[in-house]
Motif scaffolding. Structure first.
Motif, PDB file in Angstrom:
ATOM      1  N   SER A 106      -9.672   5.430  -2.485  1.00 50.37           N
ATOM      2  CA  SER A 106      -8.505   5.219  -1.634  1.00 50.37           C
ATOM      3  C   SER A 106      -7.239   5.603  -2.397  1.00 50.37           C
ATOM      4  N   TYR A 107      -6.136   5.590  -1.688  1.00 55.69           N
ATOM      5  CA  TYR A 107      -4.842   5.901  -2.294  1.00 55.69           C
ATOM      6  C   TYR A 107      -4.466   4.917  -3.395  1.00 55.69           C
TER       7      TYR A 107
ATOM      8  N   ALA B 124      -2.673   9.037   2.130  1.00 56.77           N
ATOM      9  CA  ALA B 124      -3.871   8.212   2.306  1.00 56.77           C
ATOM     10  C   ALA B 124      -4.719   8.847   3.401  1.00 56.77           C
TER      11      ALA B 124
ATOM     12  N   PHE C 299     -10.668   6.701   4.414  1.00 53.90           N
ATOM     13  CA  PHE C 299     -10.688   6.149   3.056  1.00 53.90           C
ATOM     14  C   PHE C 299      -9.422   5.339   2.774  1.00 53.90           C
ATOM     15  N   ASN C 300      -8.870   4.778   3.820  1.00 53.36           N
ATOM     16  CA  ASN C 300      -7.624   4.035   3.711  1.00 53.36           C
ATOM     17  C   ASN C 300      -7.859   2.580   4.097  1.00 53.36           C
TER      18      ASN C 300
ATOM     19  N   TYR D 175     -13.616   3.105  -3.212  1.00 55.57           N
ATOM     20  CA  TYR D 175     -13.437   2.557  -1.867  1.00 55.57           C
ATOM     21  C   TYR D 175     -14.810   2.446  -1.224  1.00 55.57           C
TER      22      TYR D 175
END
Length: 263
Positions: free
Chosen positions: A23-24, A44, A48-49, A167
């Protein structure tokens, strides 16, 4: 897709594209630090956020198109530094295709120089994703203690850093779509001529040594880029574990690129 911003709106713009299967949040600490010198947009990806858990990653091309749309709308199509780490370099290369954008410096950190196989059939692509993507999905999307230690060893990163960036709530479809739409495509390295291109590799682990195995072939193409190898760092280790030095290196790359712009 969301965009997390740091720094003053009037400062030079840095766009950060994080890696695949993460993730970010893995890039957030260096992004915040960069914000003391630059305007930073931390992308993001859908799927995957953690702040948008119901989204789905569609394709690298889709993500890159929306990054371009955002930069055109909010920054008049101008990027001072485009930075991608690992799989984020796949998105980075798609962003470089966008002729609406002017990009002064581009940093590809841990970029794979391997091409996807030339598979055309849906069945073949599905089989490739089942085995290739499935391996990463098994190791990264559902990591236990042993798998985390394995990832730390091969990437040359600390266990705590691996634990922070992974993530684990992405769907199989989001994972599959990262690779599926790239199968059968070839990287257009002539895009290096659109920007001042920098390639970074941290070869403490085995990952970047494998990702950069075709460097000699890339050099033979004659397309311009500057190479920096960090033997004491692992894959993405500069941003992940040495954020102060990361800021200095990004700043140096940008300053070196001033005056070049789009070719």
């Amino acid at each position: 897709m969301k965009y997390f911003t740091f720094g003053k709106e009037t400062d030079p713009l840095v766009v950060i594209l994080h890696g695949g299967g993460t993730s970010y949040r893995g890039a957030e600490p260096p992004a915040r630090l960069l914000g003391e010198r630059f305007r930073v947009v931390l992308v993001a990806y859908d799927g995957f956020n953690p702040t948008e858990p119901d989204t789905e990653f569609k394709s690298v091309m889709d993500e890159a198109k929306r990054v371009g749309d955002y930069i055109v709308e909010h920054h008049r199509g101008r990027i001072d530094v485009l930075y991608g780490i690992s799989f984020g370099c796949r998105v980075l290369m798609e962003v470089l295709k966008d002729r609406r954008l002017t990009i002064t410096a581009t940093i590809a950190d841990g970029m794979s120089l391997r091409e996807y196989p030339d598979i055309r059939s849906k069945v073949g692509k599905d089989l490739y994703c089942f085995f290739f993507t499935g391996l990463f999905y098994t190791v990264m999307a559902h990591p236990g203690p042993l798998r985390k230690r394995f990832l730390a060893r091969v990437t040359g990163r600390s266990l705590s850093e691996v634990d922070r960036v992974l993530y684990t709530k992405a769907t199989w479809k989001s994972w599959k779509n990262q690779d599926y739409w790239l199968i059968g495509t070839k990287t257009d390295y002539s895009l290096f001529t659109r920007t001042h291109m920098f390639l970074w590799y941290g070869i403490k682990g085995t990952v970047d040594r494998k990702l950069s195995a075709n460097l000699d072939q890339l050099k033979a193409t004659g397309y311009p880029f500057e190479l920096t190898v960090f033997p004491e760092l692992g894959h993405g280790g500069l941003a992940g574990e040495h954020p102060v030095r990361f800021v200095e290196e990004v700043t140096a790359a940008w300053q070196k690129s001033l005056g070049q712009g789009e070719k």
